[in-house]
Design a protein around this motif. Sequence first.
Motif, PDB file in Angstrom:
ATOM      1  N   UNK A  45       8.744 -23.352  12.033  1.00 38.38           N
ATOM      2  CA  UNK A  45       8.835 -24.516  11.137  1.00 38.38           C
ATOM      3  C   UNK A  45      10.033 -24.408  10.202  1.00 38.38           C
ATOM      4  N   UNK A  46      10.478 -25.537   9.712  1.00 29.70           N
ATOM      5  CA  UNK A  46      11.586 -25.551   8.766  1.00 29.70           C
ATOM      6  C   UNK A  46      12.927 -25.420   9.455  1.00 29.70           C
ATOM      7  N   UNK A  47      13.954 -25.273   8.637  1.00 20.94           N
ATOM      8  CA  UNK A  47      15.312 -25.169   9.154  1.00 20.94           C
ATOM      9  C   UNK A  47      15.551 -23.815   9.810  1.00 20.94           C
ATOM     10  N   UNK A  48      16.256 -23.798  10.954  1.00 23.88           N
ATOM     11  CA  UNK A  48      16.699 -22.521  11.501  1.00 23.88           C
ATOM     12  C   UNK A  48      17.857 -21.975  10.660  1.00 23.88           C
ATOM     13  N   UNK A  49      18.306 -20.796  10.972  1.00 23.80           N
ATOM     14  CA  UNK A  49      19.491 -20.237  10.315  1.00 23.80           C
ATOM     15  C   UNK A  49      20.702 -21.012  10.839  1.00 23.80           C
ATOM     16  N   UNK A  50      21.223 -21.921  10.030  1.00 21.77           N
ATOM     17  CA  UNK A  50      22.286 -22.809  10.488  1.00 21.77           C
ATOM     18  C   UNK A  50      23.616 -22.087  10.668  1.00 21.77           C
ATOM     19  N   UNK A  51      23.819 -20.998   9.941  1.00 26.99           N
ATOM     20  CA  UNK A  51      25.047 -20.218  10.129  1.00 26.99           C
ATOM     21  C   UNK A  51      25.029 -19.567  11.506  1.00 26.99           C
ATOM     22  N   UNK A  52      23.901 -18.994  11.870  1.00 24.23           N
ATOM     23  CA  UNK A  52      23.769 -18.377  13.190  1.00 24.23           C
ATOM     24  C   UNK A  52      23.908 -19.438  14.283  1.00 24.23           C
ATOM     25  N   UNK A  53      23.265 -20.574  14.091  1.00 22.48           N
ATOM     26  CA  UNK A  53      23.341 -21.648  15.087  1.00 22.48           C
ATOM     27  C   UNK A  53      24.776 -22.123  15.261  1.00 22.48           C
ATOM     28  N   UNK A  54      25.487 -22.336  14.166  1.00 22.63           N
ATOM     29  CA  UNK A  54      26.881 -22.779  14.248  1.00 22.63           C
ATOM     30  C   UNK A  54      27.734 -21.758  14.988  1.00 22.63           C
ATOM     31  N   UNK A  55      27.496 -20.469  14.709  1.00 20.51           N
ATOM     32  CA  UNK A  55      28.249 -19.410  15.388  1.00 20.51           C
ATOM     33  C   UNK A  55      27.940 -19.380  16.872  1.00 20.51           C
ATOM     34  N   UNK A  56      26.671 -19.540  17.225  1.00 21.37           N
ATOM     35  CA  UNK A  56      26.286 -19.524  18.637  1.00 21.37           C
ATOM     36  C   UNK A  56      26.930 -20.690  19.394  1.00 21.37           C
ATOM     37  N   UNK A  57      26.950 -21.870  18.770  1.00 23.24           N
ATOM     38  CA  UNK A  57      27.583 -23.027  19.411  1.00 23.24           C
ATOM     39  C   UNK A  57      29.083 -22.791  19.558  1.00 23.24           C
ATOM     40  N   UNK A  58      29.710 -22.302  18.509  1.00 23.92           N
ATOM     41  CA  UNK A  58      31.157 -22.037  18.558  1.00 23.92           C
ATOM     42  C   UNK A  58      31.507 -21.011  19.621  1.00 23.92           C
ATOM     43  N   UNK A  59      30.689 -19.964  19.731  1.00 19.55           N
ATOM     44  CA  UNK A  59      30.966 -18.916  20.721  1.00 19.55           C
ATOM     45  C   UNK A  59      30.917 -19.480  22.141  1.00 19.55           C
ATOM     46  N   UNK A  60      29.895 -20.288  22.423  1.00 19.39           N
ATOM     47  CA  UNK A  60      29.782 -20.864  23.765  1.00 19.39           C
ATOM     48  C   UNK A  60      30.945 -21.819  24.043  1.00 19.39           C
ATOM     49  N   UNK A  61      31.342 -22.599  23.040  1.00 20.95           N
ATOM     50  CA  UNK A  61      32.480 -23.502  23.207  1.00 20.95           C
ATOM     51  C   UNK A  61      33.786 -22.727  23.390  1.00 20.95           C
ATOM     52  N   UNK A  62      33.901 -21.581  22.725  1.00 25.69           N
ATOM     53  CA  UNK A  62      35.094 -20.753  22.908  1.00 25.69           C
ATOM     54  C   UNK A  62      35.188 -20.252  24.345  1.00 25.69           C
ATOM     55  N   UNK A  63      34.050 -19.872  24.936  1.00 28.28           N
ATOM     56  CA  UNK A  63      34.056 -19.453  26.340  1.00 28.28           C
ATOM     57  C   UNK A  63      34.517 -20.611  27.225  1.00 28.28           C
ATOM     58  N   UNK A  64      34.000 -21.797  26.949  1.00 31.05           N
ATOM     59  CA  UNK A  64      34.383 -22.972  27.733  1.00 31.05           C
ATOM     60  C   UNK A  64      35.858 -23.296  27.516  1.00 31.05           C
TER      61      UNK A  64
END
Length: 217
Positions: A45-64
Amino acid sequence: MTQVGSPSGPAAAPREDGVLHLLREVTAAHAKLEKIIEDAFDAGPGLPDLVVLSTDISDELDHLRGRVSRKTRASPENVLLPLVCLYDERVLLRVAPLGGSEEWLRVQRRDYAPREDGGDLFFEELAPLVPRAEQLANQPPSDERDRVLLLLTLYRFCLSEGFTGGYAGAPDLLRERTEEVQSALRLLVPPAPRAAPLAIPQPPESWLARLRKALSL
């Protein structure tokens, strides 16, 4: 990070089925990114760790981005911008009911364009591609034609995945923009020739035919 519009280094242009191959790469990465976002919000419940989420998205986009840079001369940042706007919007729609909109550090702003308004930026970058496709429709194959075809394909992909941006409250206008992209793609991906009689051996399916199927043209 390189900003939108920055030139990229030399790479193989997406000749023949290169656009189709890149679309497959994007589709595979998209599935991973959707799962990253879903898993983050389904963890509790509640907000996830948005810093971790942003980093995970950025990392996957960097691979792409690395894979894209090896297959096209188009700027990887330009190629991936519509996708970045899509994922920022995905997250914002999830955090808004939880009061976390101000806490989300947009991937678009951090890594691609120093602006907050990805919903407007998406359509601003898309707008000149439609008349450019009209100019290139009867031109021979070229890097520029490949670039426009690739970008229009990715913008259409994001629209088909539900991106609304600044047209969130204007479905009719959003439909018009989507139809404009579809029409522009048809100019660059010509209709299939009439089928030959069955008695005549059929040639292997061309990359354009496969791309037509992928785009539902």
